[in-house]
Motif scaffolding. Structure first.
Motif, mmCIF file in Angstrom:
data_model
loop_
_atom_site.group_PDB
_atom_site.id
_atom_site.type_symbol
_atom_site.label_atom_id
_atom_site.label_comp_id
_atom_site.label_asym_id
_atom_site.label_seq_id
_atom_site.Cartn_x
_atom_site.Cartn_y
_atom_site.Cartn_z
ATOM 1 N N UNK A 99 0.834 -1.179 -0.095
ATOM 2 C CA UNK A 99 -0.033 0.008 -0.046
ATOM 3 C C UNK A 99 1.098 1.200 0.041
ATOM 4 N N UNK A 100 0.425 2.397 -0.403
ATOM 5 C CA UNK A 100 1.102 3.619 -0.572
ATOM 6 C C UNK A 100 1.198 4.294 0.955
ATOM 7 N N UNK A 101 2.363 4.513 1.303
ATOM 8 C CA UNK A 101 2.637 5.383 2.664
ATOM 9 C C UNK A 101 3.190 6.469 2.482
ATOM 10 N N UNK A 102 3.274 7.458 3.414
ATOM 11 C CA UNK A 102 3.935 8.761 2.913
ATOM 12 C C UNK A 102 5.742 8.474 3.080
ATOM 13 N N UNK A 103 6.253 9.353 2.394
ATOM 14 C CA UNK A 103 7.744 9.358 2.808
ATOM 15 C C UNK A 103 8.062 9.906 4.027
ATOM 16 N N UNK A 104 9.117 9.447 4.729
ATOM 17 C CA UNK A 104 9.313 9.836 6.032
ATOM 18 C C UNK A 104 8.903 8.740 7.066
ATOM 19 N N UNK B 257 7.390 3.905 -8.427
ATOM 20 C CA UNK B 257 6.483 2.644 -9.443
ATOM 21 C C UNK B 257 5.128 3.281 -9.253
ATOM 22 N N UNK B 258 4.228 2.064 -9.528
ATOM 23 C CA UNK B 258 2.953 2.182 -9.528
ATOM 24 C C UNK B 258 2.205 2.596 -8.196
ATOM 25 N N UNK C 27 -0.616 1.484 -6.927
ATOM 26 C CA UNK C 27 -1.105 0.601 -6.293
ATOM 27 C C UNK C 27 -0.438 -0.406 -5.524
ATOM 28 N N UNK C 28 0.853 -0.511 -5.931
ATOM 29 C CA UNK C 28 1.910 -1.396 -5.119
ATOM 30 C C UNK C 28 3.233 -0.980 -5.551
ATOM 31 N N UNK C 29 3.593 0.364 -4.951
ATOM 32 C CA UNK C 29 4.838 0.949 -5.119
ATOM 33 C C UNK C 29 6.167 0.251 -4.717
ATOM 34 N N UNK C 30 7.012 0.744 -4.983
ATOM 35 C CA UNK C 30 8.493 0.310 -4.311
ATOM 36 C C UNK C 30 8.967 1.478 -3.514
ATOM 37 N N UNK C 31 9.711 1.377 -2.425
ATOM 38 C CA UNK C 31 10.234 2.390 -1.572
ATOM 39 C C UNK C 31 11.596 2.387 -1.648
#
Length: 73
Positions: A22-27, A46-47, A49-53
């Motif tokens: 899921x998307x979460x905020x930077x930091x 990335x997308x 819906x399922x991002x990379x971090x």
């Protein structure tokens, strides 16, 4: 704790690359399965819906491929 993803690998820069569910905020500070600070998210890629971090590890012991990461809240 809520599971948000897992470790894919460690980059040459020393950052950890994560695949998020899921998307979460930077930091955001991520924790391991024992609730210890594991990493801090610095960049999302990335997308939506399922991002990379890309995250800075909290210790040298964190970052094993497949290791699960959680948010503490």
């Amino acid at each position: 704790m809520r599971e948000v993803g897992e470790v894919l690998h460690t980059a040459r820069s020393g950052r950890i690359i994560l695949r998020l569910e899921t998307e979460i905020p930077t930091g955001t500070v991520l924790v391991d399965e024992k609730g210890r600070n594991a990493a801090k998210v610095m960049e999302l890629m990335g997308p939506v819906s399922k991002p990379y971090a890309s995250a800075i590890p909290g210790s040298s012991k964190f970052g094993t491929k497949g290791q699960k990461v959680f948010t503490s809240g």
